[in-house]
Design an enzyme around this catalytic site. Sequence first.
Site, short mmCIF file in Angstrom:
data_model
loop_
_atom_site.label_atom_id
_atom_site.label_comp_id
_atom_site.label_asym_id
_atom_site.label_seq_id
_atom_site.Cartn_x
_atom_site.Cartn_y
_atom_site.Cartn_z
N ASP A 1 35.61 13.89 25.05
CA ASP A 1 35.02 15.22 24.97
C ASP A 1 35.97 16.32 25.46
O ASP A 1 35.54 17.39 25.85
CB ASP A 1 33.70 15.28 25.77
CG ASP A 1 33.87 14.87 27.22
OD1 ASP A 1 35.00 14.55 27.63
OD2 ASP A 1 32.87 14.89 27.95
N ASP B 1 37.07 21.09 28.17
CA ASP B 1 36.04 20.05 28.13
C ASP B 1 34.86 20.65 27.37
O ASP B 1 34.29 21.65 27.82
CB ASP B 1 35.69 19.73 29.60
CG ASP B 1 34.41 18.93 29.74
OD1 ASP B 1 33.81 18.55 28.73
OD2 ASP B 1 34.02 18.68 30.90
N LYS C 1 35.63 18.98 45.16
CA LYS C 1 35.21 20.36 45.42
C LYS C 1 35.73 20.89 46.76
O LYS C 1 34.95 21.09 47.72
CB LYS C 1 33.68 20.45 45.39
CG LYS C 1 33.13 20.08 44.02
CD LYS C 1 31.66 20.28 43.91
CE LYS C 1 31.22 19.86 42.53
NZ LYS C 1 29.87 19.42 42.42
P1 GTP Z 1 27.09 14.57 30.61
O1 GTP Z 1 25.85 13.75 30.52
O2 GTP Z 1 26.89 15.95 30.07
O3 GTP Z 1 27.75 14.55 31.94
O4 GTP Z 1 28.13 13.95 29.57
P2 GTP Z 1 28.73 12.49 29.40
O5 GTP Z 1 28.18 11.51 30.36
O6 GTP Z 1 28.62 12.19 27.95
O7 GTP Z 1 30.22 12.80 29.67
P3 GTP Z 1 31.09 12.75 30.99
O8 GTP Z 1 31.86 14.02 30.99
O9 GTP Z 1 30.28 12.43 32.16
O10 GTP Z 1 32.01 11.51 30.65
C1 GTP Z 1 33.34 11.66 30.17
C2 GTP Z 1 33.53 10.82 28.91
O11 GTP Z 1 33.22 9.46 29.16
C3 GTP Z 1 32.67 11.26 27.74
O12 GTP Z 1 33.46 11.25 26.58
C4 GTP Z 1 31.58 10.21 27.67
O13 GTP Z 1 31.18 9.93 26.32
C5 GTP Z 1 32.28 8.98 28.24
N1 GTP Z 1 31.36 8.13 28.99
C6 GTP Z 1 30.66 8.46 30.10
N2 GTP Z 1 29.95 7.41 30.52
C7 GTP Z 1 30.22 6.39 29.67
C8 GTP Z 1 29.77 5.03 29.58
O14 GTP Z 1 28.97 4.54 30.37
N3 GTP Z 1 30.27 4.28 28.55
C9 GTP Z 1 31.15 4.78 27.64
N4 GTP Z 1 31.59 3.98 26.65
N5 GTP Z 1 31.58 6.07 27.68
C10 GTP Z 1 31.11 6.85 28.69
#
Ligand code: GTP
Length: 363
Positions: free
Chosen positions: A106, A217, A157
């Site tokens: 992302d 992001d 932070k």
């Molecule tokens: P929020 O719910 O808005 O925080 O988004 P997110 O959980 O989709 O994204 P976050 O920024 O927390 O995670 C960064 C990246 O890791 C993103 O591209 C997510 O798709 C990916 N990601 C987060 N958790 C997982 C997981 O448990 N498994 C996989 N395969 N990808 C994950």
Amino acid sequence: MKAVLLVGGEGTRLRPLTLNTPKSMVPIANRPFLEHMIEYLKGHGIDDIILTLCYLPDRTRLHFGDGSNFGVKLTYALEDTPLGTAGAVKNVAECLDETFFVFNGDTYTDIDLTAMMEFHHNSGAKVTIALTPVEDPTIYGVVETSAEGRVQRFIEKPHRDAVTTNMINAGAYIIAPEVLSHIPNGLNFSFEHGLFPLLLKRGDPVYGFQSDAYWIDIGTPEKYLMLHHDLLEGRIARVFPGKPAGEGIWLEEDCNIHTQAQLEGTVIIGRNCVIGSMAHIKGPSIIGHNCIIDADSLVDGSVIWQNAQLGQKVSIRNCVIGENVVIGERTQCMEGCVLGSNVVVGSDQILEQGIKVWPDENP
Ligand code: GTP
């Protein structure tokens, strides 16, 4: 070269846009985010890509198949329950026998991955983390490094008085496969709070590769819209789809633009759109495929996904409109509204600034 893309998250901060569409498939300039990512990786010789999926996996698999239409080899790993960022990589460890990249699915960036790999080899790191500067480090986790780039501390932070760096984790890593032995099997485990602090404690060499290349992001509607403004205003170089049709106007095929419609600034219009008489499309704006923008409407600084219909005299400013949305005549969507897919808004409504409408709601 191999890469693992983390695209399993639910994208809760980007709701309502991600309630029907995984974050990796949200359109950026009318193409799924992942298409841009794959293009970028290919440019750095990365053409063997593992997609770790969990939330809404089918849309991604159907669109990309084995990757051959996009010039890469794609492998899919599906998680029944989210394994977290590091857990998702551990889950595909048997495919990873040489040094590989990992990317959050992302972030939209131009970081020089070729230079990053060179830095990784020269430093003797086991893990290299791409770092990007931010204006306000007090709301992020920052990464403190030595002059040579070796990571000293991760600070969550930091208080304003204690800020020593404005560099944050950019969500792109180079990892030596032996490091995966420190990630537990089948458990939810993250890089940021799990593996990286553990490696520092062990004294393993973790390095930060600093880059001031474009980085964003797209995890919130505000950032999603900002990326489009940045793309259309030339803050990041990209080739747009369609053909140029006047200064800053990009049109895909089979559009019907009324001779008295006004297109101004940088505007991309997808396939098969109809733009009515005296409609005013003010850039930076993107109209998705198969949209109808009726007479006297105003679209200003907005992103509209495919199959949307705006009735006569509708006005939207700095809004994101999901796919299949219908907005009735004379309705005004004020600054920063976000409408999820399939929303139907009646005539003569005023949607207040920043309102988010969930897919099944009818405001
Ligand atoms: P929020 O719910 O808005 O925080 O988004 P997110 O959980 O989709 O994204 P976050 O920024 O927390 O995670 C960064 C990246 O890791 C993103 O591209 C997510 O798709 C990916 N990601 C987060 N958790 C997982 C997981 O448990 N498994 C996989 N395969 N990808 C994950």
